[in-house]
Scaffold this motif. Structure first.
Motif, mmCIF file in Angstrom:
data_model
loop_
_atom_site.group_PDB
_atom_site.id
_atom_site.type_symbol
_atom_site.label_atom_id
_atom_site.label_comp_id
_atom_site.label_asym_id
_atom_site.label_seq_id
_atom_site.Cartn_x
_atom_site.Cartn_y
_atom_site.Cartn_z
ATOM 1 N N ALA A 136 34.410 40.534 39.045
ATOM 2 C CA ALA A 136 35.047 39.972 40.061
ATOM 3 C C ALA A 136 34.803 40.977 41.316
ATOM 4 C CB ALA A 136 36.488 39.934 39.964
ATOM 5 N N TYR A 156 40.079 37.328 49.695
ATOM 6 C CA TYR A 156 40.433 38.408 48.539
ATOM 7 C C TYR A 156 41.374 39.232 49.192
ATOM 8 C CZ TYR A 156 35.452 37.097 47.548
ATOM 9 O OH TYR A 156 34.508 36.343 46.960
ATOM 10 N N PHE A 245 37.570 28.547 38.643
ATOM 11 C CA PHE A 245 38.517 29.026 39.826
ATOM 12 C C PHE A 245 37.603 29.072 41.268
ATOM 13 C CE2 PHE A 245 37.614 32.757 37.026
ATOM 14 C CZ PHE A 245 36.633 33.435 37.938
ATOM 15 N N LEU A 247 35.304 29.628 43.939
ATOM 16 C CA LEU A 247 34.236 30.715 44.328
ATOM 17 C C LEU A 247 33.456 30.333 45.701
ATOM 18 C CD1 LEU A 247 32.278 31.163 40.968
ATOM 19 C CD2 LEU A 247 34.270 32.944 42.135
ATOM 20 N N ARG A 284 40.464 31.006 32.140
ATOM 21 C CA ARG A 284 41.627 30.994 32.728
ATOM 22 C C ARG A 284 42.694 31.264 31.690
ATOM 23 N NH1 ARG A 284 42.589 27.503 37.854
ATOM 24 N NH2 ARG A 284 44.815 27.802 37.148
ATOM 25 N N GLY A 316 40.892 34.359 38.528
ATOM 26 C CA GLY A 316 39.544 35.004 39.237
ATOM 27 C C GLY A 316 39.235 36.651 38.841
#
Length: 409
Positions: A136, A156, A245, A247, A284, A316
């Motif tokens: 990540a 973020y 998720f 991006l 997830r 994430g």
């Protein structure tokens, strides 16, 4: 379950002979050379069938093309732009040609731009094996400081952004180039080197398309193609987002059980089904894979069985491709749910009672590391995974075990 194996065609470094020796029963492949949006012609389909029907010495393989993965859905269809209506007609024509060739299952995805995303294609594990990994912080460093995507900072937390800044500062130029190459590997045209401007141009097309609108486009597409599939006795199965998720500011619409249920309900035909990928959905922590198989099993037409190890459990977070029985997904429980669904279908007299599955991805082990096949698709790593999955299937399906499981506890 029908044990299948993905093959990328004659250029695949894992051969027909290899998959036969792994004990597979059928082949999953596609016409990767045909441009997205174009019609798959009968001659090209027949050529691929002929290629996989023989071993390297010319002996018959006994294998046939059983699942298409993938018949690509063009970006024009996903955006409903440009030649999208003609592309839908071409997709339906390709489906008819595949039906004429005896192929009944088509896997596809509706992910905008990215087919999948990893930051490392050969992450070294403590035992010396390598695997694909999504880090990540590395991805945030790519997004914020290499791609420099507009609005990226809003996606973020301050902690991740600061960690990405420090990570980026420590990267050599070689590592920065490698990271960029790994991320864009799942982008269209990635076989050729793409510039950051190329990536930004792809992303700009989705700037004004939120998730609900993209889901509407998927439903519109299925409303066109699923009735024909139903008429032909074919099965369409949508692959989940990978990872499941958001991006790069792109909408994600096939990441959860609720996502799948909404689309299945919107086009309520058995032909409109699911590729249950335990690796993609397993990234997830809130996805219940055995439960999804039990609740949505009637529409599961294809299985990708693989596992991921979540390195942190928040949405994430980082993860890597685990050995098939070693990640966060309870593979025994998943397979038990699959076998229950197959038994139910058999009792109903369904012709499609046996669900094709393939051992998805695999760690590079032993001679895989010299062969350097398609990332995620080594020979020995997948053989190991298939052997483990086959062992669970055989054990759970054995009469003595099945009888014991039926006993009241």
């Amino acid at each position: 379950m029908r044990q299948t194996w993905r093959w990328f065609g004659p250029k695949d470094l894992v051969s027909i002979d290899d998959m036969l020796q792994a004990g597979v029963e059928g082949v999953v492949t596609a016409l990767h050379h045909v441009p997205t949006g174009a019609v798959w012609q009968p001659a090209d389909i027949a050529q691929r069938q002929a290629e996989l029907a023989v071993m390297s010495d010319g002996a018959p393989s006994g294998l046939s093309w059983e699942v298409v993965e993938s018949l690509p859905v063009s970006e024009d269809i996903k955006r409903q732009s440009g030649d999208w209506k003609q592309h839908v007609l071409n997709w339906k024509t390709s489906m008819r040609h595949l039906h004429q060739a005896g192929i009944r299952v088509i896997c596809y995805n509706f992910m905008p731009i990215l087919d999948w995303t990893r930051t490392d294609l050969a992450y070294r594990l403590s035992n010396g094996a390598t695997c694909m990994r999504y880090d990540a912080v590395d991805f945030a460093a790519f997004d914020l400081f290499l791609l420099q995507r507009a609005g990226a900072a809003d996606d973020y937390t301050p902690e991740v952004a600061e960690a990405a800044r420090a990570r980026f500062a420590d990267m050599t130029e070689t590592r920065r180039e490698q990271l960029s190459g790994n991320v864009v590997f799942g982008l269209p045209g990635a076989a050729e080197r793409m510039s950051m401007d190329d990536v930004k141009a792809h992303l700009a097309h989705y700037h004004s398309i939120p998730a609900e609108r993209l889901r509407g486009h998927l439903v519109d597409f299925l409303a066109e193609v699923a009735p024909l599939a139903d008429e032909l006795g074919m099965r369409l199965c949508c692959h989940p987002d990978d990872p499941p998720f958001p991006l790069l500011g792109l909408p994600r619409i096939m990441s959860t059980e609720a996502d799948y249920k909404a689309v299945m309900d919107a086009v309520d035909l058995r032909a409109n089904g699911i590729t249950l990928c335990t690796g993609s959905l397993g990234a997830r922590a809130d996805n219940d894979l055995p439960g999804m198989m039990r609740r949505l099993g009637d529409r599961v037409h294809f299985l990708h069985l693989r596992n991921v190890a979540l390195e942190d459990r928040q949405l994430g977070g980082s993860f890597h491709e685990a050995a098939h029985l070693e990640g966060n997904t309870d593979m025994v429980a998943v397979i038990a749910a699959v076998l229950e669904e197959e038994a139910r279908r058999r009792a109903e007299g369904r012709a499609d009672w046996q669900i094709p599955m393939r051992p998805d991805h695999g760690q590079d082990i032993l001679d895989d590391q010299q062969r350097r096949a398609q990332p995620g698709y080594p020979a020995i790593g997948r053989l190991k995974g298939l052997a483990e999955l086959r062992g669970i299937m055989t054990a759970l399906d054995h009469p003595s075990v099945a009888k014991a499981l039926r006993q009241p506890q």
